[in-house]
Design a protein around this motif. Sequence first.
Motif, short mmCIF file in Angstrom:
data_model
loop_
_atom_site.label_atom_id
_atom_site.label_comp_id
_atom_site.label_asym_id
_atom_site.label_seq_id
_atom_site.Cartn_x
_atom_site.Cartn_y
_atom_site.Cartn_z
N GLY A 1 13.37 111.93 24.11
CA GLY A 1 11.78 111.97 24.33
C GLY A 1 10.96 112.55 25.68
N ILE A 2 9.54 111.21 26.11
CA ILE A 2 9.15 111.95 27.25
C ILE A 2 9.31 110.95 27.91
N VAL A 3 9.13 111.47 29.52
CA VAL A 3 9.69 109.70 30.25
C VAL A 3 8.42 109.70 31.02
N ILE A 4 7.57 109.11 31.41
CA ILE A 4 6.54 109.21 32.37
C ILE A 4 6.10 108.32 33.02
N ALA A 5 6.46 108.53 34.10
CA ALA A 5 6.74 107.38 35.06
C ALA A 5 5.78 106.91 36.28
N LEU A 6 5.92 105.67 36.66
CA LEU A 6 5.09 104.80 38.02
C LEU A 6 5.60 103.86 38.66
N ALA A 7 5.56 104.78 39.54
CA ALA A 7 6.82 104.56 40.47
C ALA A 7 6.27 105.66 42.02
N PRO A 8 7.30 104.63 42.93
CA PRO A 8 7.35 105.27 44.96
C PRO A 8 7.49 106.27 44.34
N SER A 9 7.38 107.10 45.92
CA SER A 9 7.37 108.68 45.87
C SER A 9 9.36 108.32 46.28
N ASN A 10 9.99 109.69 45.67
CA ASN A 10 10.72 109.62 46.71
C ASN A 10 11.93 108.91 46.09
N THR A 11 11.34 108.26 44.97
CA THR A 11 12.53 107.13 43.82
C THR A 11 13.06 107.61 43.50
N PRO A 12 14.80 107.26 42.55
CA PRO A 12 14.84 107.75 41.54
C PRO A 12 14.19 107.85 40.73
N VAL A 13 12.71 106.58 40.23
CA VAL A 13 12.86 106.83 39.28
C VAL A 13 11.71 107.46 38.58
#
Length: 287
Positions: free
Chosen positions: A206-218
Amino acid sequence: MKPAELTMRISTALETMRKSERKVAELVLRKPAEIIHMRIVDLAREAEVSEPTVVRFCRAIGCDGFQDFKLNLAQQLASSPSFGQIAVTDQDSIADFTHKVFDSTIDTLLQVRDDLDPGLLDAAVTSICAANRVEFYGFGASGAVAADAQHKFFRLQLATAAHSDPHIQNMSAMSMQPGDVIIAISQSGRTKALLDSMEMVKQAGGIVIALAPSNTPVIQNATIPIVVDVEEGIEIYTPLSSRIAHLVVIDVLAIGVAQRKGSKLQDHLFKLKQGQRSLRVQPEDQL
């Protein structure tokens, strides 16, 4: 330091500052445009503190000294006209803090907008349009964003779901097929349960699109990382704008998908709207 970070640094540091340093901070927040034209002696005199106190204030908010502080302040004023309207105090009237909350949110949205990568947004829209399933993962406040996102994308003729329970999220991740998409939403970018689910999705193709702060594990573990950097304060009067920023980025993706789907989707949305009419009181019924 990004120019916009100065605002939050001052706002969140207020409660931990010494009384004399806080007098400088409150003056800066009240009169930012005047401060950039002051000498250190002028600022100390107007705040009724010593010059060393002004220097301590500058270092308390991450600046090397008074000149570095004035440079950051000038950059803030140039990029964010509502600087100084964000720090809410217990003396504010309802009208005061209403304006400050709105100004804070507007500033946040402008900062996030300017930092978004159009190429990554395009890749995200393309992946969503090609997917058989699109699911949204988030916990806490991000779970509320995921639920709102599911409602938006459900209307776009996509098979969607939103999960904020870690066990259900894991089962969803394990059932993904190659090309399916999950959108992982995180204000911290460090939630372990979310990272575990993301890894399962990738292992399934699958494809993971992430909305999160920069330089974080997510962000670092996403297939398509969409950075949403929002400096959140921890004091009680700091408006929490990251949730709204995530909602607006979700809107951007939804508009992109709707645009790709074209006229057929417009016909579908018109039918949905017509179908809802019977559930609502119409103006003529009130006569």
